[in-house]
Design a protein around this motif. Sequence first.
Motif, PDB file in Angstrom:
ATOM      1  N   GLU A   1       0.827  -1.206   0.000  1.00 16.99           N
ATOM      2  CA  GLU A   1       0.000   0.000   0.000  1.00 16.99           C
ATOM      3  C   GLU A   1       0.866   1.262   0.000  1.00 16.99           C
ATOM      4  OE1 GLU A   1      -3.413   0.019   2.654  1.00 16.99           O
ATOM      5  OE2 GLU A   1      -3.444  -2.178   2.587  1.00 16.99           O
ATOM      6  N   LEU A   2       1.977   1.237   0.729  1.00 17.84           N
ATOM      7  CA  LEU A   2       2.897   2.386   0.729  1.00 17.84           C
ATOM      8  C   LEU A   2       3.515   2.590  -0.652  1.00 17.84           C
ATOM      9  CD1 LEU A   2       4.720   1.979   4.161  1.00 17.84           C
ATOM     10  CD2 LEU A   2       3.077   3.752   3.509  1.00 17.84           C
TER      11      LEU A   2
ATOM     12  N   LEU B   1       2.168   1.761  -3.543  1.00 18.64           N
ATOM     13  CA  LEU B   1       1.119   2.299  -4.418  1.00 18.64           C
ATOM     14  C   LEU B   1       0.861   3.774  -4.130  1.00 18.64           C
ATOM     15  CD1 LEU B   1      -1.363  -0.710  -4.403  1.00 18.64           C
ATOM     16  CD2 LEU B   1       0.102   0.049  -6.284  1.00 18.64           C
ATOM     17  N   GLU B   2       0.850   4.138  -2.863  1.00 18.43           N
ATOM     18  CA  GLU B   2       0.642   5.538  -2.503  1.00 18.43           C
ATOM     19  C   GLU B   2       1.785   6.404  -3.025  1.00 18.43           C
ATOM     20  OE1 GLU B   2      -0.028   8.086   1.545  1.00 18.43           O
ATOM     21  OE2 GLU B   2      -0.920   6.084   1.415  1.00 18.43           O
ATOM     22  N   ALA B   3       3.019   5.901  -2.913  1.00 17.93           N
ATOM     23  CA  ALA B   3       4.191   6.642  -3.412  1.00 17.93           C
ATOM     24  C   ALA B   3       4.133   6.818  -4.922  1.00 17.93           C
ATOM     25  CB  ALA B   3       5.477   5.929  -3.010  1.00 17.93           C
ATOM     26  N   LYS B   4       3.498   5.867  -5.614  1.00 10.34           N
ATOM     27  CA  LYS B   4       3.352   5.953  -7.068  1.00 10.34           C
ATOM     28  C   LYS B   4       2.149   6.809  -7.462  1.00 10.34           C
ATOM     29  CE  LYS B   4       5.464   1.509  -8.209  1.00 10.34           C
ATOM     30  NZ  LYS B   4       6.437   1.863  -9.212  1.00 10.34           N
ATOM     31  N   GLY B   5       1.477   7.404  -6.450  1.00 12.00           N
ATOM     32  CA  GLY B   5       0.313   8.231  -6.727  1.00 12.00           C
ATOM     33  C   GLY B   5      -0.936   7.415  -7.020  1.00 12.00           C
ATOM     34  N   ARG B   6      -0.965   6.165  -6.586  1.00  9.13           N
ATOM     35  CA  ARG B   6      -2.088   5.260  -6.833  1.00  9.13           C
ATOM     36  C   ARG B   6      -2.596   4.649  -5.529  1.00  9.13           C
ATOM     37  NH1 ARG B   6      -3.238   6.213 -12.172  1.00  9.13           N
ATOM     38  NH2 ARG B   6      -1.376   5.965 -13.440  1.00  9.13           N
ATOM     39  N   PRO B   7      -3.045   5.461  -4.575  1.00  3.06           N
ATOM     40  CA  PRO B   7      -3.504   4.889  -3.304  1.00  3.06           C
ATOM     41  C   PRO B   7      -4.732   4.002  -3.517  1.00  3.06           C
ATOM     42  CG  PRO B   7      -4.127   7.187  -3.459  1.00  3.06           C
ATOM     43  CD  PRO B   7      -3.250   6.900  -4.645  1.00  3.06           C
ATOM     44  N   LEU B   8      -4.829   2.985  -2.688  1.00  8.02           N
ATOM     45  CA  LEU B   8      -5.968   2.077  -2.764  1.00  8.02           C
ATOM     46  C   LEU B   8      -7.191   2.677  -2.086  1.00  8.02           C
ATOM     47  CD1 LEU B   8      -4.388  -1.372  -1.820  1.00  8.02           C
ATOM     48  CD2 LEU B   8      -4.962  -0.511  -4.091  1.00  8.02           C
TER      49      LEU B   8
ATOM     50  N   GLN C   1       2.742  -5.677 -13.300  1.00  4.77           N
ATOM     51  CA  GLN C   1       4.049  -6.236 -12.964  1.00  4.77           C
ATOM     52  C   GLN C   1       5.009  -5.239 -12.312  1.00  4.77           C
ATOM     53  OE1 GLN C   1       4.856  -9.572 -13.145  1.00  4.77           O
ATOM     54  NE2 GLN C   1       2.649  -9.652 -13.460  1.00  4.77           N
ATOM     55  N   ARG C   2       4.650  -3.960 -12.297  1.00  2.42           N
ATOM     56  CA  ARG C   2       5.496  -2.972 -11.624  1.00  2.42           C
ATOM     57  C   ARG C   2       5.389  -3.065 -10.107  1.00  2.42           C
ATOM     58  NH1 ARG C   2       3.433   2.303 -14.470  1.00  2.42           N
ATOM     59  NH2 ARG C   2       1.547   1.060 -14.364  1.00  2.42           N
ATOM     60  N   ILE C   3       4.411  -3.816  -9.621  1.00  4.72           N
ATOM     61  CA  ILE C   3       4.234  -3.982  -8.179  1.00  4.72           C
ATOM     62  C   ILE C   3       5.169  -5.087  -7.700  1.00  4.72           C
ATOM     63  CG2 ILE C   3       2.611  -4.635  -6.366  1.00  4.72           C
ATOM     64  CD1 ILE C   3       2.140  -1.890  -7.714  1.00  4.72           C
ATOM     65  N   PRO C   4       6.039  -4.789  -6.753  1.00  6.01           N
ATOM     66  CA  PRO C   4       6.982  -5.808  -6.301  1.00  6.01           C
ATOM     67  C   PRO C   4       6.274  -6.940  -5.554  1.00  6.01           C
ATOM     68  CG  PRO C   4       7.144  -3.846  -4.939  1.00  6.01           C
ATOM     69  CD  PRO C   4       6.187  -3.520  -6.056  1.00  6.01           C
ATOM     70  N   PRO C   5       6.712  -8.177  -5.778  1.00  9.43           N
ATOM     71  CA  PRO C   5       6.129  -9.307  -5.044  1.00  9.43           C
ATOM     72  C   PRO C   5       6.625  -9.321  -3.608  1.00  9.43           C
ATOM     73  CG  PRO C   5       7.940 -10.066  -6.388  1.00  9.43           C
ATOM     74  CD  PRO C   5       7.759  -8.600  -6.695  1.00  9.43           C
ATOM     75  N   ARG C   6       5.946 -10.043  -2.765  1.00  7.98           N
ATOM     76  CA  ARG C   6       6.454 -10.240  -1.413  1.00  7.98           C
ATOM     77  C   ARG C   6       7.443 -11.404  -1.452  1.00  7.98           C
ATOM     78  NH1 ARG C   6       2.220 -13.482   2.336  1.00  7.98           N
ATOM     79  NH2 ARG C   6       1.858 -15.191   0.909  1.00  7.98           N
ATOM     80  N   MET C   7       8.384 -11.393  -0.548  1.00  7.21           N
ATOM     81  CA  MET C   7       9.368 -12.463  -0.451  1.00  7.21           C
ATOM     82  C   MET C   7       9.015 -13.338   0.742  1.00  7.21           C
ATOM     83  SD  MET C   7      12.067 -14.158  -1.262  1.00  7.21           S
ATOM     84  CE  MET C   7      13.034 -13.225  -2.416  1.00  7.21           C
ATOM     85  N   LEU C   8       8.903 -14.626   0.512  1.00  5.68           N
ATOM     86  CA  LEU C   8       8.662 -15.568   1.599  1.00  5.68           C
ATOM     87  C   LEU C   8      10.005 -16.162   2.022  1.00  5.68           C
ATOM     88  CD1 LEU C   8       5.497 -17.449   0.328  1.00  5.68           C
ATOM     89  CD2 LEU C   8       5.629 -15.476   1.818  1.00  5.68           C
ATOM     90  N   ALA C   9      10.238 -16.193   3.320  1.00  2.00           N
ATOM     91  CA  ALA C   9      11.502 -16.704   3.829  1.00  2.00           C
ATOM     92  C   ALA C   9      11.307 -17.257   5.233  1.00  2.00           C
ATOM     93  CB  ALA C   9      12.539 -15.592   3.863  1.00  2.00           C
TER      94      ALA C   9
END
Length: 149
Positions: A55-56, A58-65, A108-116
């Motif tokens: 969400e942060l 997207l907000e930084a990209k000017g696209r808040p949910l 695809q510009r949205i970064p995926p989450r990393m599972l670890a």
Amino acid sequence: PRHGPFEPAPLCRDSYTVVARRCDRIAAGTTVTLQELGALPVLTLDGCRAQAALELVLEAKGRPLKVEKRLESIAAVLSFVADGFGVGLLPSLHGELPANLKALQLDQRIPPRMLALAWHRDTTLDGLAQDIVDAAVAVAARPALQAAS
């Protein structure tokens, strides 16, 4: 891990999907753009750090949910989506969907989450603990999980 004395074992990347009712206009496509997502009422998971980070971004990209509701579980999000309250923004590893719902790829510009997995750096993994780490890494390397990444 961002902070702390931790030793990580990365498993896989898990991109986000948008889950919609098959009868919704947005479900006619296969991908949801940032502009389309910004115009939709969104149902999200409550208390998910990866979701908050998304969400942060997207907000930084000017696209808040336009978050309609934050829910406790994936099952609850899917139930609200099925009842027409909005679209779900979920990780791609959300599991099987009911027949009336469809998962769409997110821009695809949205970064995926990393599972670890992570453990305290001063802890020596041996025996069962090391077996669990090895098994998790092996499962994450399977083609089905890699396809979701």
